[in-house]
Design a protein around this motif. Structure first.
Motif, PDB file in Angstrom:
ATOM      1  N   ALA A 113       0.835  -1.206   0.000  1.00  0.00           N
ATOM      2  CA  ALA A 113       0.000   0.000   0.000  1.00  0.00           C
ATOM      3  C   ALA A 113       0.868   1.254   0.000  1.00  0.00           C
ATOM      4  O   ALA A 113       2.053   1.203   0.361  1.00  0.00           O
ATOM      5  CB  ALA A 113      -0.909   0.002   1.222  1.00  0.00           C
ATOM      6  N   ILE A 144       1.784  -2.954   4.535  1.00  0.00           N
ATOM      7  CA  ILE A 144       1.415  -1.554   4.753  1.00  0.00           C
ATOM      8  C   ILE A 144       2.585  -0.867   5.453  1.00  0.00           C
ATOM      9  O   ILE A 144       2.834  -1.111   6.631  1.00  0.00           O
ATOM     10  CB  ILE A 144       0.116  -1.430   5.565  1.00  0.00           C
ATOM     11  CG1 ILE A 144      -1.030  -2.127   4.820  1.00  0.00           C
ATOM     12  CG2 ILE A 144      -0.215   0.038   5.821  1.00  0.00           C
ATOM     13  CD1 ILE A 144      -2.363  -2.070   5.531  1.00  0.00           C
ATOM     14  N   ASP A 177      -1.027  -4.529   8.129  1.00  0.00           N
ATOM     15  CA  ASP A 177       0.232  -5.062   7.629  1.00  0.00           C
ATOM     16  C   ASP A 177       0.347  -6.547   7.967  1.00  0.00           C
ATOM     17  O   ASP A 177       0.088  -6.954   9.107  1.00  0.00           O
ATOM     18  CB  ASP A 177       1.400  -4.292   8.259  1.00  0.00           C
ATOM     19  CG  ASP A 177       2.734  -4.717   7.702  1.00  0.00           C
ATOM     20  OD1 ASP A 177       2.863  -4.808   6.472  1.00  0.00           O
ATOM     21  OD2 ASP A 177       3.656  -4.967   8.500  1.00  0.00           O
ATOM     22  N   ASN A 223      -7.571   2.895  -1.144  1.00  0.00           N
ATOM     23  CA  ASN A 223      -6.949   3.860  -0.247  1.00  0.00           C
ATOM     24  C   ASN A 223      -8.009   4.916   0.104  1.00  0.00           C
ATOM     25  O   ASN A 223      -8.228   5.861  -0.628  1.00  0.00           O
ATOM     26  CB  ASN A 223      -5.732   4.468  -0.960  1.00  0.00           C
ATOM     27  CG  ASN A 223      -5.268   5.784  -0.376  1.00  0.00           C
ATOM     28  OD1 ASN A 223      -5.582   6.138   0.754  1.00  0.00           O
ATOM     29  ND2 ASN A 223      -4.512   6.521  -1.178  1.00  0.00           N
TER      30      ASN A 223
END
Length: 247
Positions: free
Chosen positions: A91, A246, A226, A135
């Motif tokens: 990300a 992440i 994450d 996002n």
């Protein structure tokens, strides 16, 4: 029939027939286990564009506090967004909320424009799975959603393409995160069905062979963390799996 794209041990990109019972992919006389480390599983198509549909499930629109659109809400992801089965999706840095969105995806089989709904299935090669990784930080600040939706590897796709005869009319669309079910919908809940979407899109855009249409996500979206492992399953297609990083 199911098929997959992969890079063989010699480095050549192949399109082979996938057997869901044995979880193998065959090209000519060569047969490989799908998890064979000597091959790289690729996104099953190489689209020039990914056409995405927003708010195509009423309960998903409601959970985000949005109205149901009166025509298909279209946005695009580019080829940069592609990721494959088994990949790790990274990300953008410094974001508070990156969401999962399981999607049923239509694969276009030929170049087409101005396709009537009654003829739409004639241009469909098959179906696959996608996670429309979103996002929310930037999506909520802009109208064009480029930062929110089209960042690199934001469209994990695969693992295979299933021909239309393999997929039920009201196929289920599910998503699990770390083994826990988060989304559970089906195609009967679509506000705009596949023929309607193809007619609308091809009024404005030429779709090329290999292009894909992501038809929207059921309710149950939520934030990724994450290290998460995501599984998107479409009945009749199979399960796309990827990890998440992440920063």
């Amino acid at each position: 029939m199911h098929y997959a794209r992969f890079r063989d041990p010699a480095g050549s990109v192949r399109k082979g027939r996938y057997d869901p019972e044995t979880e193998t992919v065959a090209f000519g006389d060569d047969v490989y286990d799908f998890d064979d480390p000597d091959i790289d599983v690729l996104p099953p198509v190489d689209p020039s564009k990914i056409v995405c549909i927003g708010r195509n499930y009423a309960e998903h629109a409601a959970e985000l506090g949005n109205d149901v659109p009166d025509r298909p809400l279209l946005f695009l992801k580019g080829p940069n967004a592609l990721a494959g089965h088994g990949d790790t999706v990274t990300a953008p840095e410094g974001k508070d909320r990156i969401d999962w969105e399981a999607e049923f995806v239509v694969v276009i089989g030929e170049s087409c424009k101005d396709v009537a709904a009654e003829d739409a299935m004639d241009v469909v090669e098959g179906f696959t799975c996608m996670n429309d990784v979103s996002n929310r930080d930037d999506q909520n600040r802009e109208q064009n959603w480029v930062r929110g939706k089209a960042f690199d590897n934001s469209a994990p796709l695969g693992p295979v393409v299933a021909t239309p005869d393999e997929v039920p009319d009201e196929a289920s669309v599910e998503l699990h995160v770390n083994g826990e079910q988060k989304q559970d919908g089906h195609l009967g809940q679509l506000i705009f069905d596949v023929p309607t979407l193809i007619e609308e899109i091809t009024t404005y855009l030429t779709l090329e062979e290999g292009d894909v249409i992501a038809t929207g996500t059921p309710d149950g979206v939520g934030p990724l963390s994450d290290g998460d492992t995501v599984e998107v399953t479409v009945e009749g297609v199979g399960t796309l799996e990827h990890d998440v990083k992440i920063p």
